[in-house]
Design a protein around this motif. Structure first.
Motif, PDB file in Angstrom:
ATOM      1  N   ILE A 101      11.718  -7.153  25.527  1.00 32.93           N
ATOM      2  CA  ILE A 101      11.014  -8.442  25.520  1.00 32.93           C
ATOM      3  C   ILE A 101       9.507  -8.206  25.508  1.00 32.93           C
ATOM      4  N   LEU A 102       9.039  -7.282  26.354  1.00 29.50           N
ATOM      5  CA  LEU A 102       7.609  -6.973  26.377  1.00 29.50           C
ATOM      6  C   LEU A 102       7.157  -6.362  25.054  1.00 29.50           C
ATOM      7  N   GLU A 103       7.981  -5.473  24.492  1.00 32.25           N
ATOM      8  CA  GLU A 103       7.673  -4.823  23.220  1.00 32.25           C
ATOM      9  C   GLU A 103       7.508  -5.856  22.113  1.00 32.25           C
ATOM     10  N   SER A 104       8.360  -6.867  22.103  1.00 31.59           N
ATOM     11  CA  SER A 104       8.305  -7.866  21.037  1.00 31.59           C
ATOM     12  C   SER A 104       7.035  -8.707  21.104  1.00 31.59           C
ATOM     13  N   ARG A 105       6.360  -8.717  22.237  1.00 37.62           N
ATOM     14  CA  ARG A 105       5.116  -9.471  22.386  1.00 37.62           C
ATOM     15  C   ARG A 105       3.878  -8.614  22.144  1.00 37.62           C
ATOM     16  N   GLN A 106       4.068  -7.314  22.009  1.00 41.89           N
ATOM     17  CA  GLN A 106       2.962  -6.376  21.899  1.00 41.89           C
ATOM     18  C   GLN A 106       2.310  -6.442  20.527  1.00 41.89           C
ATOM     19  N   GLN A 107       0.984  -6.431  20.515  1.00 41.78           N
ATOM     20  CA  GLN A 107       0.237  -6.369  19.259  1.00 41.78           C
ATOM     21  C   GLN A 107      -0.887  -5.358  19.433  1.00 41.78           C
ATOM     22  N   ILE A 108      -0.924  -4.392  18.515  1.00 33.91           N
ATOM     23  CA  ILE A 108      -1.919  -3.323  18.579  1.00 33.91           C
ATOM     24  C   ILE A 108      -2.557  -3.196  17.202  1.00 33.91           C
ATOM     25  N   ASP A 109      -3.840  -2.922  17.188  1.00 30.57           N
ATOM     26  CA  ASP A 109      -4.571  -2.680  15.944  1.00 30.57           C
ATOM     27  C   ASP A 109      -5.638  -1.644  16.271  1.00 30.57           C
ATOM     28  N   LEU A 110      -5.470  -0.413  15.757  1.00 28.09           N
ATOM     29  CA  LEU A 110      -6.436   0.627  16.085  1.00 28.09           C
ATOM     30  C   LEU A 110      -6.566   1.659  14.987  1.00 28.09           C
ATOM     31  N   GLU A 111      -7.617   2.451  15.080  1.00 26.75           N
ATOM     32  CA  GLU A 111      -7.885   3.545  14.153  1.00 26.75           C
ATOM     33  C   GLU A 111      -7.575   4.851  14.867  1.00 26.75           C
ATOM     34  N   GLY A 112      -7.020   5.807  14.121  1.00 28.21           N
ATOM     35  CA  GLY A 112      -6.708   7.106  14.702  1.00 28.21           C
ATOM     36  C   GLY A 112      -6.867   8.192  13.663  1.00 28.21           C
ATOM     37  N   GLN A 113      -6.493   9.405  14.047  1.00 27.32           N
ATOM     38  CA  GLN A 113      -6.563  10.502  13.097  1.00 27.32           C
ATOM     39  C   GLN A 113      -5.578  11.593  13.468  1.00 27.32           C
ATOM     40  N   LEU A 114      -5.052  12.232  12.415  1.00 26.19           N
ATOM     41  CA  LEU A 114      -4.228  13.422  12.572  1.00 26.19           C
ATOM     42  C   LEU A 114      -5.160  14.599  12.347  1.00 26.19           C
ATOM     43  N   ARG A 115      -5.022  15.609  13.174  1.00 28.79           N
ATOM     44  CA  ARG A 115      -5.886  16.783  13.019  1.00 28.79           C
ATOM     45  C   ARG A 115      -5.066  18.054  13.087  1.00 28.79           C
ATOM     46  N   GLU A 116      -5.404  18.981  12.198  1.00 29.45           N
ATOM     47  CA  GLU A 116      -4.847  20.323  12.246  1.00 29.45           C
ATOM     48  C   GLU A 116      -5.962  21.259  11.807  1.00 29.45           C
ATOM     49  N   ASN A 117      -6.428  22.064  12.750  1.00 26.39           N
ATOM     50  CA  ASN A 117      -7.589  22.929  12.529  1.00 26.39           C
ATOM     51  C   ASN A 117      -8.769  22.057  12.094  1.00 26.39           C
ATOM     52  N   GLU A 118      -9.383  22.352  10.947  1.00 29.56           N
ATOM     53  CA  GLU A 118     -10.550  21.573  10.501  1.00 29.56           C
ATOM     54  C   GLU A 118     -10.165  20.334   9.699  1.00 29.56           C
ATOM     55  N   LYS A 119      -8.928  20.227   9.305  1.00 25.61           N
ATOM     56  CA  LYS A 119      -8.467  19.112   8.468  1.00 25.61           C
ATOM     57  C   LYS A 119      -8.256  17.870   9.347  1.00 25.61           C
ATOM     58  N   VAL A 120      -8.887  16.761   8.969  1.00 30.46           N
ATOM     59  CA  VAL A 120      -8.776  15.491   9.697  1.00 30.46           C
ATOM     60  C   VAL A 120      -8.305  14.425   8.717  1.00 30.46           C
ATOM     61  N   ILE A 121      -7.239  13.721   9.095  1.00 24.50           N
ATOM     62  CA  ILE A 121      -6.702  12.647   8.256  1.00 24.50           C
ATOM     63  C   ILE A 121      -6.751  11.348   9.058  1.00 24.50           C
ATOM     64  N   PRO A 122      -7.660  10.436   8.698  1.00 30.18           N
ATOM     65  CA  PRO A 122      -7.734   9.156   9.411  1.00 30.18           C
ATOM     66  C   PRO A 122      -6.579   8.236   9.026  1.00 30.18           C
ATOM     67  N   PHE A 123      -6.196   7.368   9.948  1.00 25.95           N
ATOM     68  CA  PHE A 123      -5.177   6.360   9.656  1.00 25.95           C
ATOM     69  C   PHE A 123      -5.451   5.105  10.464  1.00 25.95           C
ATOM     70  N   HIS A 124      -4.845   4.035  10.034  1.00 27.54           N
ATOM     71  CA  HIS A 124      -4.934   2.734  10.713  1.00 27.54           C
ATOM     72  C   HIS A 124      -3.540   2.412  11.234  1.00 27.54           C
ATOM     73  N   LEU A 125      -3.433   2.097  12.511  1.00 31.10           N
ATOM     74  CA  LEU A 125      -2.140   1.778  13.118  1.00 31.10           C
ATOM     75  C   LEU A 125      -2.141   0.316  13.545  1.00 31.10           C
ATOM     76  N   THR A 126      -1.088  -0.394  13.153  1.00 28.50           N
ATOM     77  CA  THR A 126      -0.897  -1.770  13.632  1.00 28.50           C
ATOM     78  C   THR A 126       0.518  -1.901  14.175  1.00 28.50           C
TER      79      THR A 126
END
Length: 116
Positions: A40-65
């Motif tokens: 029930i709590l999960e169904s009410r949850q709303q998230i909007d954020l920016e993040g990134q995956l990183r491995e060594n020097e490689k950075v991959i940005p992503f948007h999570l909603t």
């Protein structure tokens, strides 16, 4: 034999103490009740954020909603959208394109995202 009588205020205190003891002795919720409340709590949850995956020097940005049980990871360069649908009896990971939503096969679930 010694006989004591309870004064009204002592009787009231005893009744209140017994009632509180009984209320605090309620059984803990079952696993199903806990899962139901989390869903029930999960169904009410709303998230909007920016993040990134990183491995060594490689950075991959992503948007999570997240809107309820639907979580979307949006990548750029090249554009790619992964969608995780959380269900009561399981979850499903999809690749979303302009024309379709395709389930990612089970054998690919252990592969790294975007090669990382």
């Amino acid at each position: 034999m010694i006989r004591e009588t309870l004064k009204p205020q002592n009787l009231l205190a005893l009744i209140l103490a017994l009632a509180l003891a009984r209320a605090s002795a309620a059984p803990p919720p079952s696993a199903k009740e806990i899962l139901d409340s989390v869903r029930i709590l999960e169904s009410r949850q709303q998230i909007d954020l920016e993040g990134q995956l990183r491995e060594n020097e490689k950075v991959i940005p992503f948007h999570l909603t997240q809107t309820g049980p639907l979580i979307r990871y949006s990548f750029a360069d090249p554009e790619e959208v992964l969608q995780l649908r959380l269900g009561e009896n399981g979850s499903r990971l999809d690749l979303v394109t302009d024309t379709s939503v395709d389930k990612i096969p089970a054998e690919k679930l252990n592969e790294k995202i975007r090669g990382h």
